[in-house]
Scaffold this active site. Structure first.
Site, PDB file in Angstrom:
ATOM      1  N   LYS A  54      87.149  -6.512  17.763  1.00 21.67           N
ATOM      2  CA  LYS A  54      87.942  -7.665  17.346  1.00 21.67           C
ATOM      3  C   LYS A  54      89.307  -7.197  16.831  1.00 21.67           C
ATOM      4  O   LYS A  54      90.342  -7.704  17.225  1.00 21.67           O
ATOM      5  CB  LYS A  54      87.173  -8.423  16.263  1.00 21.67           C
ATOM      6  CG  LYS A  54      87.864  -9.667  15.784  1.00 21.67           C
ATOM      7  CD  LYS A  54      86.957 -10.438  14.846  1.00 21.67           C
ATOM      8  CE  LYS A  54      87.711 -11.608  14.240  1.00 21.67           C
ATOM      9  NZ  LYS A  54      86.892 -12.403  13.335  1.00 21.67           N
ATOM     10  N   GLU A  80      85.268   4.142  14.599  1.00 21.42           N
ATOM     11  CA  GLU A  80      84.238   4.586  15.548  1.00 21.42           C
ATOM     12  C   GLU A  80      84.596   4.173  16.980  1.00 21.42           C
ATOM     13  O   GLU A  80      84.514   4.970  17.910  1.00 21.42           O
ATOM     14  CB  GLU A  80      82.873   3.964  15.192  1.00 21.42           C
ATOM     15  CG  GLU A  80      82.248   4.467  13.909  1.00 21.42           C
ATOM     16  CD  GLU A  80      82.678   3.673  12.689  1.00 21.42           C
ATOM     17  OE1 GLU A  80      83.743   2.997  12.732  1.00 21.42           O
ATOM     18  OE2 GLU A  80      81.953   3.714  11.675  1.00 21.42           O
ATOM     19  N   GLY A 111      82.508 -11.178  13.530  1.00 23.43           N
ATOM     20  CA  GLY A 111      81.878 -10.177  14.391  1.00 23.43           C
ATOM     21  C   GLY A 111      80.403 -10.430  14.655  1.00 23.43           C
ATOM     22  O   GLY A 111      79.946 -10.431  15.800  1.00 23.43           O
ATOM     23  N   ARG A 112      79.635 -10.676  13.598  1.00 21.37           N
ATOM     24  CA  ARG A 112      78.181 -10.819  13.786  1.00 21.37           C
ATOM     25  C   ARG A 112      77.802 -12.187  14.353  1.00 21.37           C
ATOM     26  O   ARG A 112      76.625 -12.472  14.554  1.00 21.37           O
ATOM     27  CB  ARG A 112      77.452 -10.527  12.475  1.00 21.37           C
ATOM     28  CG  ARG A 112      77.900 -11.353  11.294  1.00 21.37           C
ATOM     29  CD  ARG A 112      77.341 -10.801   9.985  1.00 21.37           C
ATOM     30  NE  ARG A 112      77.864 -11.512   8.821  1.00 21.37           N
ATOM     31  CZ  ARG A 112      79.010 -11.239   8.233  1.00 21.37           C
ATOM     32  NH1 ARG A 112      79.776 -10.276   8.700  1.00 21.37           N
ATOM     33  NH2 ARG A 112      79.406 -11.914   7.174  1.00 21.37           N
ATOM     34  N   GLU A 128      74.331  -8.698   6.205  1.00 25.40           N
ATOM     35  CA  GLU A 128      75.784  -8.646   6.031  1.00 25.40           C
ATOM     36  C   GLU A 128      76.300 -10.022   5.612  1.00 25.40           C
ATOM     37  O   GLU A 128      77.268 -10.146   4.873  1.00 25.40           O
ATOM     38  CB  GLU A 128      76.475  -8.175   7.322  1.00 25.40           C
ATOM     39  CG  GLU A 128      77.906  -7.726   7.088  1.00 25.40           C
ATOM     40  CD  GLU A 128      78.489  -6.932   8.240  1.00 25.40           C
ATOM     41  OE1 GLU A 128      78.899  -5.785   8.036  1.00 25.40           O
ATOM     42  OE2 GLU A 128      78.539  -7.474   9.362  1.00 25.40           O
ATOM     43  N   HIS A 143      49.948  -0.919  14.350  1.00 26.67           N
ATOM     44  CA  HIS A 143      49.339   0.413  14.254  1.00 26.67           C
ATOM     45  C   HIS A 143      50.137   1.329  13.349  1.00 26.67           C
ATOM     46  O   HIS A 143      49.936   2.538  13.355  1.00 26.67           O
ATOM     47  CB  HIS A 143      49.203   1.016  15.652  1.00 26.67           C
ATOM     48  CG  HIS A 143      48.284   0.205  16.507  1.00 26.67           C
ATOM     49  ND1 HIS A 143      46.937   0.486  16.629  1.00 26.67           N
ATOM     50  CD2 HIS A 143      48.498  -0.929  17.216  1.00 26.67           C
ATOM     51  CE1 HIS A 143      46.382  -0.424  17.412  1.00 26.67           C
ATOM     52  NE2 HIS A 143      47.305  -1.297  17.774  1.00 26.67           N
ATOM     53  N   LYS A 197      84.290   2.964   3.974  1.00 22.74           N
ATOM     54  CA  LYS A 197      85.228   3.231   5.071  1.00 22.74           C
ATOM     55  C   LYS A 197      86.472   3.907   4.531  1.00 22.74           C
ATOM     56  O   LYS A 197      86.975   4.881   5.097  1.00 22.74           O
ATOM     57  CB  LYS A 197      85.687   1.885   5.667  1.00 22.74           C
ATOM     58  CG  LYS A 197      84.980   1.423   6.887  1.00 22.74           C
ATOM     59  CD  LYS A 197      85.844   0.329   7.543  1.00 22.74           C
ATOM     60  CE  LYS A 197      85.034  -0.853   7.979  1.00 22.74           C
ATOM     61  NZ  LYS A 197      85.813  -1.985   8.406  1.00 22.74           N
TER      62      LYS A 197
HETATM   63  C1  G6Q Z   1      80.641  -8.281  11.554  1.00 22.61           C
HETATM   64  C2  G6Q Z   1      81.494  -7.308  10.927  1.00 22.61           C
HETATM   65  C3  G6Q Z   1      81.465  -5.933  11.556  1.00 22.61           C
HETATM   66  C4  G6Q Z   1      82.370  -5.775  12.770  1.00 22.61           C
HETATM   67  C5  G6Q Z   1      82.501  -4.269  13.070  1.00 22.61           C
HETATM   68  C6  G6Q Z   1      83.367  -4.019  14.285  1.00 22.61           C
HETATM   69  O1  G6Q Z   1      80.557  -9.435  11.217  1.00 22.61           O
HETATM   70  O2  G6Q Z   1      82.768  -7.809  10.806  1.00 22.61           O
HETATM   71  O3  G6Q Z   1      80.174  -5.524  11.898  1.00 22.61           O
HETATM   72  O4  G6Q Z   1      81.863  -6.473  13.848  1.00 22.61           O
HETATM   73  O5  G6Q Z   1      83.017  -3.610  11.973  1.00 22.61           O
HETATM   74  O6  G6Q Z   1      84.631  -4.532  14.090  1.00 22.61           O
HETATM   75  P1  G6Q Z   1      85.618  -4.662  15.272  1.00 22.61           P
HETATM   76  O7  G6Q Z   1      85.058  -5.591  16.275  1.00 22.61           O
HETATM   77  O8  G6Q Z   1      86.917  -5.163  14.687  1.00 22.61           O
HETATM   78  O9  G6Q Z   1      85.781  -3.281  15.853  1.00 22.61           O
END
Ligand code: G6Q
Length: 545
Positions: A212, A218, A273-274, A359, A390, A510
């Site tokens: 996003k 990463e 994001g989520r 989250e 199990h 972070k």
């Molecule tokens: C989700 C969070 C988080 C995000 C990641 C990746 O709700 O905001 O998990 O999706 O940190 O972020 P980017 O899509 O910006 O790389």
């Protein structure tokens, strides 16, 4: 409906206090008793929509419990909070944004205004571009730099830009185009990238860089590794435009990275994001299963949106599921919730739910910034059945903790193999029965068990669970399931009066990692100003690496 507009601590509300009193009255009531008292309970405490059947009868509740929980939801203004979400109000207050993920699955032609602008046409314009691109990849028309068709798709993203896509791909693998290989790379541990690509041919590999913000450490690190890997074989910068596409809201950073913005699929800051697996973040899903299946998944999401928005709370599936979880979390001091899909395709569903639930609702202050004096999100965990039976089910049956569970099963197998689906579902139902009713001392004795062994063989029962039964795992039912949990999370967040859409808790680590990385990599001995433990770890790592 009585909405209490006077903001005060949740735990001081008359409806909360009434639930506390009620808890004292019924906390020792056994499910054995509740079922004996009402032979219709197993059919009465259920909710059925055209596609999902929820049996919530094996919960430690009476009709009065439900009435009081719904009173609490009303007093907390849940109905207004739901409308605020659907209307695009700024419900993500700390980031000053709407949380309008429901617009991602609004049918073409619907109108949802945000700041006076209808967002639905933009949503469908992106979906149409995704569909056009996906079809080209799927039918071999999108060629790599050397003229060969794409056969491998590697999604690079993390958190919300990974967990949804990988969960959906695994869930819908049955519907996927089998000549395509999909891989997902998220971790900054180089192993993730190396293992995901070691058997792939760069000439036939497409990377989807999902971010996003397009600034995530990463993802950008792995994207650079992917570019190097690709160019090492293909040798020409121009190859990037055939082998890389981006999903992002940040066109500037996408083009700085070298990806043509013609190959970028956008989404919007009002989609967290989520909550984004049904946006362009789902491009890998669409390539795998095709646009029609992707749209069917959106229909499932939308069907649950409508149910959540318009159904009275008494028959509202996300609301009832949320209230039951809140009941255990806040009154029984339950600390975790387990989710068991009896479906191997849903193996990543618990991991996906962990982010969605924890989250979103792992917060310690209210919307107004005051410390809460009640528990917020419980810990979510789970594994597909029957595997968990199990390993950790021992603790569920005879441990000392109360862990409410969700069991998820399907009527029809996608891979019928002998009588295996019957065995799978028999186990699903049997577990809920064993948890609820247990096995009493006298029942154990009647089996002829030696006296000294009886305590070990006794099951106290009274362990609550929900069972969700769906017809078959399809794109549509996956959409329904995800939206069910999304709305359940929001219902709880609304009652807890927290911001379910921000995630400030991920920032500190972070930020510290940035400084620490510089210290680990510095040529000259860095001057460390951490605590003695962190300093020693950094020195040791530098010395021994
Ligand atoms: C989700 C969070 C988080 C995000 C990641 C990746 O709700 O905001 O998990 O999706 O940190 O972020 P980017 O899509 O910006 O790389």
């Amino acid at each position: 409906m009585t909405t209490d507009s006077n903001p005060r601590s949740l735990t001081q509300r008359p409806d909360w206090l009434a639930l506390q009193r009620h808890y004292q009255e019924i906390k020792d009531l056994h499910l054995r008793q509740l079922f004996a008292d009402d032979p219709t309970r197993g059919e009465r405490l259920t909710i059925e929509t055209p596609d999902i059947y929820l049996d919530y009868s094996k919960n430690r509740i009476t009709d009065e419990t439900l009435r009081l929980l719904i009173n609490l939801a009303n007093a907390c203004g849940l109905r207004e909070r739901i409308e605020a979400m659907f209307n695009g109000d700024t419900i993500n207050v700390t980031e000053q944004r709407a949380a309008l993920h429901t617009a991602l699955r609004a049918p073409r032609g619907e109108s949802i205004l945000l700041d006076g602008v209808n967002v639905v046409p933009d949503v469908h314009a992106v979906l149409d571009r995704m569909a056009f691109f996906s079809e080209k990849v799927r039918n071999g028309q999108w060629l790599g730099h050397t003229g060969k068709p794409i056969l491998n798709i590697v999604n690079i993203g993390i958190g919300g830009s990974d967990l949804g896509p990988v969960m959906a791909y695994e869930a819908l693998r049955h519907y996927s185009q089998r000549n395509l290989t999909l891989r997902f790379v998220s971790n900054v541990d180089g192993t993730d990238f190396v293992e995901a690509t070691r058997d792939l041919d760069p000439e036939q590999t497409l990377f989807i860089i999902c971010s996003k913000t397009f600034t995530t450490l990463e993802t950008l690190t792995n994207a650079r590794a992917a570019r190097d890997w690709c160019l090492q074989k293909l040798g020409d910068q121009h190859a990037v435009s055939r082998h890389f596409v981006a999903v992002s809201t940040n066109a500037n950073e996408v083009s700085k990275f070298g990806i043509d913005t013609d190959n970028m699929f956008g989404f919007w800051d009002w989609d967290g994001g989520r909550y984004s697996m049904d946006s362009a973040i789902g491009l890998s899903t669409m390539i795998a299963v095709g646009p029609d299946h992707f749209r069917a998944m959106l229909d499932g999401f939308h069907e649950m949106d409508e149910h959540f928005r318009h159904t009275p709370f008494e028959r509202n599936m996300p609301v009832i599921m949320a209230l039951l979880k809140l009941w255990y979390n806040n009154f029984f001091a339950g600390q975790s919730v387990a989710v068991f899909p009896y479906c191997q395709y849903l193996k990543r569903f618990p991991a996906y739910l962990q982010q969605l639930t924890m989250e979103s609702n792992g917060k310690h202050v209210t919307l107004e910034g005051a410390n809460v004096d009640y528990q917020t999100a419980p810990i979510y965990w789970g594994e597909p059945g029957t595997n968990g039976q199990h390993s950790f089910f021992q603790l569920l049956h005879q441990g000392t903790r109360l862990i409410p569970c969700d069991f998820i099963g399907f009527q029809q197998a996608l891979n019928p193999l002998g009588d295996q689906h019957d065995l799978l579902m028999a186990n699903c139902f049997a577990q809920t029965e064993a948890l609820a009713f247990g096995k009493t001392e006298s029942e154990v004795k009647a089996d002829g068990i030696s006296d000294w062994l009886v305590p070990h063989r006794t099951f106290e029962g009274n362990r609550p669970s929900n069972t969700l039964l769906l017809e078959q795992l399809t794109p549509k039912t996956l959409g329904l399931l995800v939206a069910l949990y999304e709305h359940s999370v929001y219902t709880q967040g609304s009652i807890w009066n927290i911001d379910s859409f921000d995630q400030w808790g991920v920032e500190l680590g972070k930020m510290l990692a940035k400084t620490t990385a510089e210290e680990l990599q510095a040529e000259a001995e860095p001057r460390l100003a951490h605590d003695s433990s962190t300093n020693a770890l950094i020195w040791r790592y530098r010395r021994l690496r």
